[in-house]
Write an enzyme that holds these catalytic residues in place. Structure first.
Site, short mmCIF file in Angstrom:
data_model
loop_
_atom_site.label_atom_id
_atom_site.label_comp_id
_atom_site.label_asym_id
_atom_site.label_seq_id
_atom_site.Cartn_x
_atom_site.Cartn_y
_atom_site.Cartn_z
N CYS A 264 0.81 -1.22 0.00
CA CYS A 264 0.00 0.00 0.00
C CYS A 264 0.84 1.27 0.00
O CYS A 264 0.33 2.36 -0.25
CB CYS A 264 -0.95 -0.01 1.19
SG CYS A 264 -2.06 -1.44 1.19
N ASN B 191 -10.46 0.27 0.51
CA ASN B 191 -9.00 0.29 0.51
C ASN B 191 -8.52 -0.19 -0.85
O ASN B 191 -8.62 -1.37 -1.18
CB ASN B 191 -8.49 -0.63 1.63
CG ASN B 191 -6.97 -0.68 1.71
OD1 ASN B 191 -6.27 -0.28 0.79
ND2 ASN B 191 -6.46 -1.20 2.82
N HIS C 132 -2.79 6.97 3.12
CA HIS C 132 -3.26 5.71 2.56
C HIS C 132 -4.72 5.51 2.96
O HIS C 132 -5.08 5.68 4.13
CB HIS C 132 -2.40 4.57 3.07
CG HIS C 132 -2.95 3.21 2.80
ND1 HIS C 132 -3.55 2.87 1.61
CD2 HIS C 132 -3.00 2.08 3.58
CE1 HIS C 132 -3.94 1.62 1.66
NE2 HIS C 132 -3.62 1.12 2.84
#
Length: 323
Positions: A114, A284, A254
């Site tokens: 990520c 996500n 993030h």
């Protein structure tokens, strides 16, 4: 004469298929109420049928060409950050190169989970500063849905698919430099988050066939890491750059979980209005989340922006930028 990197265009893309919390609740033990309370996520987008990671990244690449007015032949380098590539080889970036006809470019993938967009942006900056490359694309693209175990509600409810990216070009004007400061780190931890592990064979046999495992994360450990170690990195970088949190126009984190972003905002003593976020709509999207959130506010940028991302590795990176 010093050469700097300037971010000149940004783009984002999500597939059409929208998946609600209620739909996920029909295939696993969860509910819309639980997902929203714990993650802030309401919907996410899933790529279906033939729309793989390279297809999402190609959509962003085409946007960058259109916004910059460049021909594909002018692109020197394409970096795709992803943990959900079309294949182990060839690189997804090479597929994007072929799709847009960037015949004069070279292309490669980066895997930093990520944190991929911050790692990719830092890498592209070095290529630009070398003086050998003029037009570099950094695209973060993920089809997380294809790596999910939909019996594992601790992971599957979080993730969505999407892509985002930027174009970097050189400038000799210090005031136009987009990459102001950075800090990239890893911890060499392969247990908290992992995906796609390919095991060695146990025997030479015709029945042997390579298999990979689904995405896994130890949610509580990730939350603790993201709300303790990551804010420390962020504040240390700002202190080194002699920038205070209140000087920032935006902080783009993030897009893992709205609750994590809220915790980071509290630790920096900043209002959530300074934290562009898309996790409610898109879930996500792994390395794509920061790139997508940046693209959503790119045209509004007038001041410094702190990008920060974290993921498997454990990898985490913060970059202070300006438009």
């Amino acid at each position: 004469m010093a050469i700097y990197s300037k971010i000149t265009a940004a783009g984002q893309y999500v597939p059409q298929r929208v998946v609600t919390n209620d739909e996920l609740a029909t295939i696993m033990e969860t509910s819309d109420e639980w997902i929203q309370a714990h993650t802030g996520i309401v919907t996410r987008h899933f790529a279906m049928d033939d729309e793989n990671t390279s297809a999402l990244a190609t959509q962003v690449a085409q946007q960058l060409l259109t916004k910059s007015g460049l021909a594909a032949s002018a692109i020197d380098l394409i970096i795709v950050t992803t943990i959900t590539p079309d294949a182990l080889t060839p690189a997804t970036a090479c597929l994007v190169q072929a799709n847009i006809g960037a015949d004069n470019a070279f292309a490669f993938d980066m895997s930093a989970a990520c944190a991929g967009f911050t790692f990719g942006l830092s890498t592209a900056d070095k290529f630009i500063r070398s003086g050998q490359y003029q037009n570099v694309m950094v695209i973060s693209a993920e089809v997380n849905s294809k790596m999910m175990d939909f019996k594992d509600r601790t992971a599957a409810v979080f993730f969505g698919d999407g892509a985002g990216g930027v174009l970097l070009q050189p400038t000799t004007e210090p005031a136009e430099n987009s990459i102001l400061a950075e800090k990239l780190q890893t911890q060499g931890n392969a247990t908290v988050i992992h995906s796609g592990r390919v095991q060695p064979i146990t025997a030479i046999s015709a029945s042997n066939y390579p298999q990979t495992d689904a995405f896994y994360q130890a949610g509580r450990e990730v939350f603790k890491f993201a709300t303790t170690v990551v804010p420390t990195q962020m504040t240390t970088l700002l202190q080194t750059a002699q920038v205070t949190p209140k000087d920032l126009q935006y902080v783009i984190c993030h897009q893992a979980n709205l609750r994590i972003i809220e915790q980071i905002a509290a630790k920096l003593d900043l209002p959530m209005a300074k934290f562009p976020h898309n996790v409610q709509k898109f879930g996500n999207t792994s390395s794509a989340g920061v790139a997508m959130a940046l693209a959503s506010v790119f045209d509004q940028l007038t001041g410094p922006v702190l990008l920060t991302a974290f993921g498997g590795g454990l990898a985490y990176g913060s970059i202070l930028i300006q438009k």
